[in-house]
Structure formats: C-alpha cells, structure tokens
Design an enzyme around this catalytic site. Structure first.
Site, PDB file in Angstrom:
ATOM      1  N   LYS A  13      42.405  55.850  45.292  1.00 35.03           N
ATOM      2  CA  LYS A  13      42.749  55.530  44.052  1.00 35.03           C
ATOM      3  C   LYS A  13      41.831  56.403  43.197  1.00 35.03           C
ATOM      4  O   LYS A  13      42.393  56.775  42.123  1.00 35.03           O
ATOM      5  CB  LYS A  13      42.747  53.983  43.774  1.00 35.03           C
ATOM      6  CG  LYS A  13      43.668  53.211  44.692  1.00 35.03           C
ATOM      7  CD  LYS A  13      44.001  51.963  43.744  1.00 35.03           C
ATOM      8  CE  LYS A  13      42.620  51.022  44.213  1.00 35.03           C
ATOM      9  NZ  LYS A  13      42.587  50.710  45.619  1.00 35.03           N
ATOM     10  N   ARG A  88      45.101  42.561  40.279  1.00 37.26           N
ATOM     11  CA  ARG A  88      44.936  42.319  41.860  1.00 37.26           C
ATOM     12  C   ARG A  88      45.621  41.306  42.325  1.00 37.26           C
ATOM     13  O   ARG A  88      45.718  41.136  43.274  1.00 37.26           O
ATOM     14  CB  ARG A  88      43.346  42.117  42.080  1.00 37.26           C
ATOM     15  CG  ARG A  88      42.635  43.255  42.170  1.00 37.26           C
ATOM     16  CD  ARG A  88      41.094  42.746  42.553  1.00 37.26           C
ATOM     17  NE  ARG A  88      39.754  43.455  42.161  1.00 37.26           N
ATOM     18  CZ  ARG A  88      39.691  44.807  42.945  1.00 37.26           C
ATOM     19  NH1 ARG A  88      40.231  45.025  44.047  1.00 37.26           N
ATOM     20  NH2 ARG A  88      38.737  45.467  42.551  1.00 37.26           N
ATOM     21  N   ARG A 162      27.571  51.388  55.919  1.00 38.42           N
ATOM     22  CA  ARG A 162      27.397  50.118  55.245  1.00 38.42           C
ATOM     23  C   ARG A 162      28.127  48.994  55.572  1.00 38.42           C
ATOM     24  O   ARG A 162      29.096  48.967  56.383  1.00 38.42           O
ATOM     25  CB  ARG A 162      28.110  50.477  53.734  1.00 38.42           C
ATOM     26  CG  ARG A 162      27.401  51.305  52.804  1.00 38.42           C
ATOM     27  CD  ARG A 162      28.071  51.742  51.698  1.00 38.42           C
ATOM     28  NE  ARG A 162      29.187  50.960  51.305  1.00 38.42           N
ATOM     29  CZ  ARG A 162      29.951  51.179  50.217  1.00 38.42           C
ATOM     30  NH1 ARG A 162      29.722  52.465  49.587  1.00 38.42           N
ATOM     31  NH2 ARG A 162      30.879  50.259  49.890  1.00 38.42           N
TER      32      ARG A 162
END
Ligand SMILES: [Zn+2]
Length: 216
Positions: A13, A88, A162
């Site tokens: 995105k 969202r 991560r």
C-alpha cells in the site's frame, strides 16, 4: 481524487500510495501520521489523543474522526486525499461516510490491492532489518541479502528478523486483517466504489490504477 486504499499487510500500500499522490497531487493521509502531528501541534484534540497513546490505549474512533475532519479541511486536501490504512473496520467506514457527508465531500473510489496470501508471506518472512536504530536498512534474504555473516552492508551491525515479521506474527496480522478489514471490500463493493487490482508488482499496479481512475 478522494480514495480509500485497501489491502492486507505486505500488499504494498505504501509504495502504491506514494506513486498515486505524485500522479494526481492528492495528499496521503494515514491515521498514525495525523495523530502524531496533532500531538506535536499541541491542539486540544492532540492533547486528548496523547493521553490515550501514553497509556498505551487505542485512540477511540470518534476522536480519530475529529482529528481527520480538521485535517481534511486543510487547503492541501482540496486536490484530494488518499486514505492509507483507514478505515480498518466497518464502524470506521461508517464514521468516515458520516464525516464526508457532513463536510460535503464524497469518495471517488476504494482501491483494493489483492495479493495472494502465499506471496505476502513470502514477501514479509524474507525481510530482514538492520538492528542499528539509526540505520534500519531493509534487506531481503532472497533478493537483497546482508553480508554472508549476517551484517548490515551500510553500518556493519547485525541484521535481524523483526518480531512482527516472523511467520507466526504475520499469520496473526493476516488473520486480524481477514476478520476486521476484509469485510470492507464487500462494504465498498455494495457502495459501488470498489476497484479491485491483482497486485503482484507495485509499478504495474500503479499503472493499472491510473488507467482505471482516468476512466472513473
Ligand atoms: Zn545498518
């Protein structure tokens, strides 16, 4: 144009948003950025938001909408905006509709970047990041690996995976997306605003989106 950009984590995105705003002069609006800016500016709304953020709580939707209203009325939004990572949830989409009605604006399109789950998993689980906080260079074990002993090519610090990019963490993020955000695709389809793009390559996707928007 006024656009909502939808897509799972890892769908690209950010890259698509950047190219599209350069294309039509609209501004990219993400809730993270507008919250941080409101806090920095020290506005009344910003102070309220800061309280929630400092307590590690989610900023409530109605406060986000108030901050978004202020942002959308700023002059640079006149050419349009592209909402990245918002809404969202369905309640957020409904709140957004209400806000836009109130300030006399309407959405032109909801663009969905459709990327198969195995492609997303492969993209995100192969990412590695330099652990030096001042560097944070991004690597990819397949296409752009660190040195043979796992160090950053720029600063020599260890390159790590991560915690939110392990297969398990990404599985959880994708599940949250499926539960909460994917229903927005149906919501915007019903509203007649959905434009769906199979997105395997950001550059190609941007070209396809531009062509579709010109016809809109
Ligand atoms: Zn580094």
């Amino acid at each position: 144009m006024r656009i909502v950009l939808l897509g799972a984590p890892g769908a690209g995105k950010g890259t698509v948003a950047k190219s599209l705003t350069e294309f039509d002069g609209s501004v990219q609006i993400s809730t993270g950025d507008i919250l941080r800016n409101a806090v920095k500016a020290g506005s009344e709304l910003g102070k309220k938001a800061k309280g929630y953020m400092e307590r590690g709580e989610l900023v409530p939707d109605d406060l986000i909408m108030d901050i978004m209203e202020v942002r959308m009325k700023e002059p640079d939004c006149q050419k349009g905006f592209l909402l990245d990572g918002f809404p969202r949830t369905i309640p957020q989409a409904e709140a957004l509709k209400k806000l836009l009605d109130k300030i006399g604006m309407k959405l032109d399109a909801a663009i969905n970047l459709d990327v198969p789950t195995d492609v997303i998993l492969d993209r995100l689980t192969t990412r590695r990041t330099c652990s030096n906080p001042d560097c944070q260079e991004i690597y990819n074990v397949k296409s752009n690996p660190p040195t043979a002993d796992g160090k950053c090519r720029k600063c020599g610090t260890d390159v790590i995976q991560r915690a939110d990019e392990t297969e398990e963490a990404i599985g959880n993020r994708l599940k949250t997306y499926q539960d909460k955000t994917a229903p927005l695709i149906v919501y915007y389809e019903k509203a007649g605003l959905l434009k769906n793009f199979l997105s395997l390559n950001s550059r190609e996707t941007v070209e396809n989106v531009k062509i579709a928007l010109k016809g809109a």
